[in-house]
Design an enzyme around this catalytic site. Sequence first.
Site, mmCIF file in Angstrom:
data_model
loop_
_atom_site.group_PDB
_atom_site.id
_atom_site.type_symbol
_atom_site.label_atom_id
_atom_site.label_comp_id
_atom_site.label_asym_id
_atom_site.label_seq_id
_atom_site.Cartn_x
_atom_site.Cartn_y
_atom_site.Cartn_z
ATOM 1 N N SER A 37 0.813 -1.219 0.000
ATOM 2 C CA SER A 37 0.000 0.000 0.000
ATOM 3 C C SER A 37 0.837 1.256 0.000
ATOM 4 O O SER A 37 0.283 2.360 -0.050
ATOM 5 C CB SER A 37 -0.918 0.002 1.225
ATOM 6 O OG SER A 37 -0.175 0.195 2.409
ATOM 7 N N THR A 45 -2.914 2.644 2.680
ATOM 8 C CA THR A 45 -2.193 3.880 3.016
ATOM 9 C C THR A 45 -1.718 3.741 4.447
ATOM 10 O O THR A 45 -2.302 2.964 5.203
ATOM 11 C CB THR A 45 -3.180 5.079 2.950
ATOM 12 O OG1 THR A 45 -3.675 5.201 1.630
ATOM 13 C CG2 THR A 45 -2.551 6.397 3.372
ATOM 14 N N THR A 99 1.460 6.955 0.902
ATOM 15 C CA THR A 99 0.728 5.906 0.194
ATOM 16 C C THR A 99 1.214 5.733 -1.248
ATOM 17 O O THR A 99 1.792 6.667 -1.822
ATOM 18 C CB THR A 99 -0.777 6.271 0.139
ATOM 19 O OG1 THR A 99 -1.515 5.180 -0.421
ATOM 20 C CG2 THR A 99 -1.031 7.503 -0.718
ATOM 21 N N ARG A 126 -3.293 10.267 -11.237
ATOM 22 C CA ARG A 126 -4.352 10.423 -10.224
ATOM 23 C C ARG A 126 -3.715 10.743 -8.866
ATOM 24 O O ARG A 126 -2.757 10.097 -8.439
ATOM 25 C CB ARG A 126 -5.172 9.135 -10.145
ATOM 26 C CG ARG A 126 -6.266 9.133 -9.065
ATOM 27 C CD ARG A 126 -5.822 8.493 -7.774
ATOM 28 N NE ARG A 126 -6.904 8.332 -6.813
ATOM 29 C CZ ARG A 126 -6.742 7.914 -5.570
ATOM 30 N NH1 ARG A 126 -5.549 7.609 -5.114
ATOM 31 N NH2 ARG A 126 -7.775 7.800 -4.767
ATOM 32 N N GLY A 134 -8.310 4.914 3.032
ATOM 33 C CA GLY A 134 -9.514 4.468 2.335
ATOM 34 C C GLY A 134 -9.745 5.290 1.083
ATOM 35 O O GLY A 134 -8.810 5.920 0.552
HETATM 36 N N1 GLY Z 1 -6.448 7.174 0.677
HETATM 37 C C1 GLY Z 1 -5.487 6.847 -0.303
HETATM 38 C C2 GLY Z 1 -5.917 7.172 -1.666
HETATM 39 O O1 GLY Z 1 -7.083 7.260 -1.953
HETATM 40 O O2 GLY Z 1 -5.038 7.356 -2.491
#
Ligand code: GLY
Length: 358
Positions: A84, A203, A221, A231, A255
């Site tokens: 992650s 994350t 993350t 993104r 999340g």
């Molecule tokens: N919370 C991590 C993400 O959406 O990239």
Amino acid sequence: MPTELDRRAFLQSAAVATVAAATGARTALAQSDAPSAARPVVIASANGTNATAKAADMIASGADPLDAVVAGVGLVEADPNDHSVGLGGLPNEDGVVELDASVMHGPTHRAGAVAALRNIVHPAAVAQRVLERTDHVLLVGEGALRFARAHGFPETELLTDEARRIWLHWKETHSERDDWIAPPAGDKAQSWLQHVQTFTYGTINCCAVDAAGNVAGVTTTSGLSYKIPGRVGDSPIIGAGLYVDNAVGAAGATGRGEAVILNAGSFSVVEQMRGGLAPQDACLAVLKRISDRTKDPRLLDANGKPNYQVYFYAITRDGRYGSAAMWSNFGRRAEFSIYAAGRNRTEDAACLYEGRPA
Ligand code: GLY
């Protein structure tokens, strides 16, 4: 005689109790609503048990809480088995690992962040360098990489062989309308297949308060697995994946980043605590707001509830802490890591909804 703050805290607690009754929200009794005489307190996502231990240790030895949490999450960033974040993180749809991270320091109310950063194992440390050595808050992509190079961060291939195989399996199986052919059944060991089919937003967030009540936080993350290149999630967005206010405390999120961004999630949790809510209740109140504002049928389950997971983690400057998740078991039991009262452990997170989406 009750103060205005007491009155507001009472009214808001009553509001959360109403939310809990209406949604079946589960509160986790082990979480601490009492000011802790035994700071430091360090909270993290469930994958951050080593991070909380390391950060608490450093703070006890006199380190600034920001240095401590960045060093703590550095252990997870360098772990190739955590898919992650950092080394071994799951890549974007082109098979390239792009990392997001932010840091925020309560005493100076400064922040730094990087987004879509490639080839650097420790994006949180780069984010801290942005805070310390620039007049900016957020650097992205090629500019972030050049900044990291300028500061001597070594470049590394972040896509481990296991992460590449997970991505390749996803690529070969996610559509029948392309020219990639699925591997033979039983081709690969099952241990990593669980990562393939579901998009993951894994994350690590880690926030700490030291004995003097100074607060800091970090979120780092590899973001949404198989994302569209470029993104950016909530993790590097100050106020979304992380927020720190030394007068109140800190909050972070993991999340579905898009939901957290759209609701200024971590900032909202800190504001709820400023208004008098305990950390766990503040997390639940913002999850309820996110749930109420999820309108797109694509994101709703059969019962009209969000079909995704979000967690918040929160601490106050006086050492209270709490965490809550949208769902109590979204493929795994909702937990968080905590160092408090001299002990490092995981605890159950509260949840807005029991179970998993229908
Ligand atoms: N919370 C991590 C993400 O959406 O990239």
